[in-house]
Structures are given as C-alpha cells and as structure tokens.
Design a protein around this motif. Structure first.
Motif, PDB file in Angstrom:
ATOM      1  N   PHE A  64     -20.919  24.634   9.397  1.00  0.00           N
ATOM      2  CA  PHE A  64     -19.585  24.368   8.869  1.00  0.00           C
ATOM      3  C   PHE A  64     -19.152  23.098   9.595  1.00  0.00           C
ATOM      4  O   PHE A  64     -18.475  23.146  10.618  1.00  0.00           O
ATOM      5  N   TYR A  65     -19.610  21.949   9.051  1.00  0.00           N
ATOM      6  CA  TYR A  65     -19.494  20.675   9.775  1.00  0.00           C
ATOM      7  C   TYR A  65     -18.047  20.273  10.037  1.00  0.00           C
ATOM      8  O   TYR A  65     -17.783  19.442  10.894  1.00  0.00           O
ATOM      9  N   GLU A  66     -17.102  20.894   9.326  1.00  0.00           N
ATOM     10  CA  GLU A  66     -15.688  20.616   9.612  1.00  0.00           C
ATOM     11  C   GLU A  66     -15.336  20.995  11.054  1.00  0.00           C
ATOM     12  O   GLU A  66     -14.367  20.498  11.617  1.00  0.00           O
ATOM     13  N   PHE A  67     -16.123  21.899  11.633  1.00  0.00           N
ATOM     14  CA  PHE A  67     -15.863  22.328  13.009  1.00  0.00           C
ATOM     15  C   PHE A  67     -16.938  21.820  13.967  1.00  0.00           C
ATOM     16  O   PHE A  67     -16.990  22.248  15.117  1.00  0.00           O
ATOM     17  N   GLY A  68     -17.804  20.940  13.522  1.00  0.00           N
ATOM     18  CA  GLY A  68     -18.855  20.402  14.378  1.00  0.00           C
ATOM     19  C   GLY A  68     -20.234  20.703  13.823  1.00  0.00           C
ATOM     20  O   GLY A  68     -20.389  21.560  12.953  1.00  0.00           O
ATOM     21  N   MET A  69     -21.239  19.997  14.334  1.00  0.00           N
ATOM     22  CA  MET A  69     -22.560  20.076  13.716  1.00  0.00           C
ATOM     23  C   MET A  69     -23.479  21.117  14.337  1.00  0.00           C
ATOM     24  O   MET A  69     -24.487  21.477  13.751  1.00  0.00           O
ATOM     25  N   GLY A  70     -23.149  21.598  15.532  1.00  0.00           N
ATOM     26  CA  GLY A  70     -23.979  22.626  16.153  1.00  0.00           C
ATOM     27  C   GLY A  70     -23.770  23.969  15.468  1.00  0.00           C
ATOM     28  O   GLY A  70     -22.710  24.215  14.897  1.00  0.00           O
ATOM     29  N   LYS A  71     -24.771  24.836  15.551  1.00  0.00           N
ATOM     30  CA  LYS A  71     -24.673  26.133  14.890  1.00  0.00           C
ATOM     31  C   LYS A  71     -23.568  27.004  15.497  1.00  0.00           C
ATOM     32  O   LYS A  71     -22.982  27.841  14.818  1.00  0.00           O
ATOM     33  N   SER A  72     -23.268  26.832  16.792  1.00  0.00           N
ATOM     34  CA  SER A  72     -22.230  27.648  17.408  1.00  0.00           C
ATOM     35  C   SER A  72     -20.875  26.926  17.417  1.00  0.00           C
ATOM     36  O   SER A  72     -19.868  27.516  17.819  1.00  0.00           O
ATOM     37  N   ASP A  73     -20.854  25.665  16.977  1.00  0.00           N
ATOM     38  CA  ASP A  73     -19.584  24.915  16.955  1.00  0.00           C
ATOM     39  C   ASP A  73     -18.496  25.595  16.120  1.00  0.00           C
ATOM     40  O   ASP A  73     -17.351  25.694  16.570  1.00  0.00           O
ATOM     41  N   PRO A  74     -18.807  26.057  14.902  1.00  0.00           N
ATOM     42  CA  PRO A  74     -17.750  26.711  14.116  1.00  0.00           C
ATOM     43  C   PRO A  74     -17.149  27.910  14.842  1.00  0.00           C
ATOM     44  O   PRO A  74     -15.944  28.134  14.810  1.00  0.00           O
ATOM     45  N   TYR A  75     -17.985  28.674  15.528  1.00  0.00           N
ATOM     46  CA  TYR A  75     -17.515  29.825  16.292  1.00  0.00           C
ATOM     47  C   TYR A  75     -16.621  29.374  17.451  1.00  0.00           C
ATOM     48  O   TYR A  75     -15.572  29.961  17.719  1.00  0.00           O
ATOM     49  N   GLN A  76     -17.033  28.292  18.102  1.00  0.00           N
ATOM     50  CA  GLN A  76     -16.308  27.855  19.294  1.00  0.00           C
ATOM     51  C   GLN A  76     -15.071  27.005  18.992  1.00  0.00           C
ATOM     52  O   GLN A  76     -14.132  26.994  19.777  1.00  0.00           O
ATOM     53  N   ASN A  77     -15.108  26.245  17.875  1.00  0.00           N
ATOM     54  CA  ASN A  77     -14.053  25.247  17.639  1.00  0.00           C
ATOM     55  C   ASN A  77     -13.053  25.606  16.558  1.00  0.00           C
ATOM     56  O   ASN A  77     -12.247  24.757  16.167  1.00  0.00           O
ATOM     57  N   SER A  78     -13.106  26.829  16.030  1.00  0.00           N
ATOM     58  CA  SER A  78     -12.277  27.112  14.858  1.00  0.00           C
ATOM     59  C   SER A  78     -11.040  27.955  15.183  1.00  0.00           C
ATOM     60  O   SER A  78     -10.321  28.365  14.287  1.00  0.00           O
ATOM     61  N   ALA A  79     -10.773  28.167  16.478  1.00  0.00           N
ATOM     62  CA  ALA A  79      -9.677  29.070  16.854  1.00  0.00           C
ATOM     63  C   ALA A  79      -8.310  28.557  16.392  1.00  0.00           C
ATOM     64  O   ALA A  79      -7.410  29.347  16.107  1.00  0.00           O
ATOM     65  N   ASN A  80      -8.148  27.223  16.298  1.00  0.00           N
ATOM     66  CA  ASN A  80      -6.828  26.684  15.942  1.00  0.00           C
ATOM     67  C   ASN A  80      -6.578  26.607  14.445  1.00  0.00           C
ATOM     68  O   ASN A  80      -5.510  26.180  14.013  1.00  0.00           O
ATOM     69  N   PHE A  81      -7.577  26.981  13.668  1.00  0.00           N
ATOM     70  CA  PHE A  81      -7.412  26.886  12.219  1.00  0.00           C
ATOM     71  C   PHE A  81      -6.475  27.988  11.725  1.00  0.00           C
ATOM     72  O   PHE A  81      -6.589  29.142  12.128  1.00  0.00           O
TER      73      PHE A  81
END
Lengths: 318, 198
Positions: free
Chosen positions: A80-97
């Motif tokens: 989910f490249y909107e939250f970053g390109m790493g596989k765990s990025d969406p999990y780690q970077n999506s809290a503020n959505f």
C-alpha cells in the motif's frame, strides 16, 4: 475444487433514498439499542463507533476452503505505497489515517451521480463473508476472509447509463495522513478500473472488513475493491471516487510501466511478468520450508470469469 | 591496527547477527521487529542481499579513501570486508536456492532462465565467489601476483550486483539509484587511476 456457478445476480430493488435512509436509521438504532446499552451516549456519534459491520452471512458458494492466513499476516504484510514501499510500512505508518467519516464521489455516465456517505452505498444488511485467494503480481499469495458486498449491488443503485463501458476508482489523496503520497513513488492519486462486465461479475466485491471486523487502515479502510482473479494491485484501497466512463481509463501501474502491468492484469501463469515468472507463487504462512505452489489460471476462478475473456488474446491483453 | 580491523569486521556482521537472532526468536523485546515477518524467506533473502552489496561497495570505497589519506587501515580492511560481503551473498544465494526453491536444480535453472535479473545476480555471485576462493591461504601468491585481475573481477561483481538489485524493483527506489551512482563514480575513478599508473 469445484465452485457452483450461479447465473443470476440477485437484483437489488431500488428504494428511494429517503425511505432507504429512514430504514437504515431504524435498523441501526434497533441494533444499537440491543447491543450498546452500557455505552449509552455513544450511539449518536459517527459511524466509526458502531463500525460498518454488525452482522454478515457466510457465502459458501464463492468461498474457498483453503486454510486462511492469520489476521496478523494479513495486516502486517501489505503493498500500500500510500503508506510507504516496505511490506510492513502500511502497518507502521497508517495510524494517523482517518477512515471516518467517509464520502464517495460518484461521477460520469450514471443517473445517480453525486456525493454519497459510505453508509448510503454499503447496504450493511447485505454484507457477506467471502474467503478469497489473493495473488500479488510479486508472486506471493494469501487467503483472506473478506466482509463486503458485491460491487454489482452498489452499481445497480447508481444506475449507470448505456455509455458506461468502464468504471474507474480513485484512492483518497491525503498526503498529510499518507506519508507515501509525499513522495512521487507513483502518480497520485492511485487509480484503478474495470470493464462494466468485470465490475458486475458476482465475484467482484467491495470489502469493508475482514475476519469479522472493520478494515484496518493498512488494509484499505474504510472500503476497498477485491477482484480475486486479478493481480492484487487491481484491488484498489480506500476508495473515495467512482467514475463511469466510455473510454478505457488510465490506471496507475499501467501508466508507470505499460509493458509490465496491463489494464486487465488477470492472474495468468502462462504470461510472465517481463522480469519474473508468474508460473508459481509463495503462499504466505506456509512455513519457512513451505514449497512454492503452481499459480492457477485466473487465480483458480476460471468457472466464474473465463467467459469474460472468451476469444481474447491474453498475451496481448495482459 | 589489527584490533581495528577486527572491530570493523565485527561491525559489518551485525546485520547478520540481528537476522539470526530474529530467525531463532531471540529478540522478543522489540515487538513487531522481533521476528522475520509474514514472509520470512523473503526477509532473509532481501536482508542478506542488501547487506552483501552495501558491504561490497564499501569495500571498493576503501581504495580511493586509502589513495588520498594513505591510512594504514585502508590497506588491511578490503580483504576481510570483501570476505564478509561474500559471506552475505553466499547466504543470499543459498537461502534462495535451498529454501526458496527447495534445492531443486531443475527448478532453479528454469527460474534463473525465466527471471532475467537472476542471471545477472548469478553471474555477479560467481565473480565474487571465484575471488573469495583464490584468496584462500594456498593460493595467496597467485592472489598477490594478480591483484589487478582480481580487482577487475570484484568491480564486475559489484556492477552486476547493483544491476541485479536495480532490475527487480517495481518503481524507482532511492537505494539502488544511490548505489548505481556510487558504482559509476568508483568505476570512473578506478579507470582514471589505473591509466595514470600505466
């Protein structure tokens, strides 16, 4: 595995919007009254508190009996490249959505265009669980118990006209909440599209949840597309625009590399990605020494969708 | 001096140590980062591959640094660091071949043919492996006599390695671009200085 073919989409009787809203309100208040009495005051708040999913039925015709991936695998390993390109990025970077409140703009060749609240589009009484295989273009796969409604159910409500040959979807554009959108990884906002026939196919789902609960942000909250016979990138997340049109829409990955990602992007073990083989896939969760497994034509959904592409050269229209 | 070489070598092995600890579940304190994730074999292949190419390029960077600073450490570090890089790439290759592909030679050959970036990676791996083998004690004199050939092979391995990395990314990513630029500069520098000598 044999999947029974159902030849009809249960037609949805279109109710006038005001009656429909009243009915929804009534049902909602009834279910809240019976389940949420201890919280007294919270029931009148936005729909996030009570969630999109109250009840759902299991659809066994379209569900696979293969072992499901764990909730943890499904929600920590995402593209989910909107939250970053790493596989765990969406999990780690999506809290503020913020997935609520959520409106969807309907436009183009349809009679009922306009801005709709998600509750007006998703008939929560029609929610079903569908356990689908998901095959990523990167040659890994999962089995996910989605909760959603057939896209056809929504489209019928919107009354597309005869000019509507394609339906395009857009992911919300919120660079403040989606750190990946601050970089030009892809051309934002993300766009995906289907032909009308694909969109109306009973397999095509708009999911609002998985494993019986609302979608988490990293899975494409609050509503996303699920097209199980196509590579995962077609199943666009966090949709806030739906557009009906006559010409074939320009889609994000196709624009990024048209020789690698076609408009159709049907799972096809015989047509390789120019840089890697698509003949096998790694099923996530099969253990460290789990062998790769052969990829199936249309991801194993031939019976339901092969007729959509009859006579088409799938090497050309990949 | 020898002490410093050991320190640097040990530092270069830290990513491998962390990876192993995660693999055996010995890192419970870091929550989500405590294991190899949903796709452990991919994590191992990507981590060992990335660190292999990073350390290889770092090894090559020591040459220009030593050329200008004349620091003693710059003469001693390339060999152990190069071997550490080979160690990572060997792990990278073996985990691909033995675990990801289940050790089936036929499957591996078909996969390599079908996947162009694997051909490039495989070639780079063979280059690096050959240099690693001739650096063994018995072949030391041959190694010392043929230094220019050897550094040529190492450069080839690094270029192929970066190419292999760059070629498999779905969109343009920062690291492979940076490594490509570094490789371009290094090769240019090597070319210029070797011309000066002759």
């Amino acid at each position: 595995m044999s999947i029974k073919k159902s030849n009809t989409i249960k037609s949805y009787e279109i109710t006038s919007e005001s009656i429909y809203l009243e009915r929804r309100k009534l049902i909602k208040s009834m279910s809240i009254a019976s389940t949420m009495i201890p919280w007294g005051m919270t029931w009148s708040q936005s729909s996030k508190e009570d969630g999109y999913i109250s009840a759902y039925k299991r659809n066994s015709i379209y569900s696979t009996s293969e072992p499901k991936n764990s909730f943890e695998d499904i929600t920590t390993y995402n593209n989910f490249y909107e939250f970053g390109m790493g596989k765990s990025d969406p999990y780690q970077n999506s809290a503020n959505f913020e997935p609520a409140p959520w409106n969807v703009k309907i436009s183009g060749e349809a009679n009922k265009t306009g801005v709709y609240n998600i509750d007006d589009l998703i008939d929560s009484n029609a929610l079903e669980e569908r356990i689908y295989r998901l095959r990523c273009v990167e040659a890994w796969s999962m089995v996910i118990p989605w909760i959603g409604i057939p896209l056809a159910n929504i489209i019928e409500k919107l009354e597309p006209n005869s000019k509507a040959k394609y339906v395009a979807f857009e992911t919300v554009y919120r660079p403040n909440e989606m750190p990946g959108q601050r970089k030009r990884i892809l051309k934002w906002p993300y766009i995906e599209a289907l032909t009308m026939a694909e969109a109306m196919n009973p397999l095509t789902l708009i999911a609002v949840g998985l494993y019986g609960q609302d979608l988490l942000n990293q899975s494409g909250a609050p509503m996303r597309l699920v097209v199980p016979w196509k590579y995962g990138f077609k199943s666009i997340k966090s949709i806030n625009k739906i557009h009906f049109q006559e010409s074939q829409p320009k889609t994000s990955w196709n624009m990024a590399a048209s020789n690698e990602y076609g408009f159709y992007a049907n799972v096809n073990p015989e047509v390789d990605h120019p840089r890697w083989s698509q003949s096998r896939e790694r099923r996530i969760g099969n253990g460290f020494f789990g062998a790769k497994q052969p990829t199936l034509m249309f991801n194993g959904y031939q019976d339901e969708v092969a007729h959509l592409y009859q006579g088409m050269n799938l090497r050309k229209y990949f | 001096m020898q002490y410093m070489v050991k320190v640097f070598t040990l530092i270069s092995l830290i990513p491998f140590i962390i990876l192993s600890l995660k693999g055996f579940g010995f890192l419970p304190v870091f929550g989500f980062f405590s294991d190899l994730g949903a796709n452990p074999i991919e994590t191992i292949i990507h981590t060992t591959g990335k660190w292999g190419i990073r350390i290889l390029i770092l090894t090559l960077l020591i040459a220009p640094i030593g050329y200008y600073t004349k620091h003693e450490l710059c003469k001693r570090l390339p060999k152990p660091l190069g071997l550490v890089s080979l160690f990572y790439i060997l792990n990278h290759f073996l985990s691909y071949a033995l675990i990801d592909q289940g050790g089936d030679i036929k499957v591996i050959i078909v996969d390599i043919i079908e996947t162009p970036y694997l051909i490039v990676g495989w070639a780079g791996f063979l280059c690096l492996l050959s240099v690693g083998l001739v650096s063994l004690k018995k072949l030391q004199t041959w190694f010392n006599k043929n230094r220019s050939t050897i550094s040529g092979i190492v450069y080839t391995a690094a270029v192929l390695g970066v190419w292999h990395y760059y070629w498999q990314t779905k969109v343009i990513e920062v690291e492979p671009v940076l490594l490509s630029i570094l490789m371009l500069l290094l090769t240019g520098w090597k070319f210029i200085t070797s011309k000066k000598k002759s």
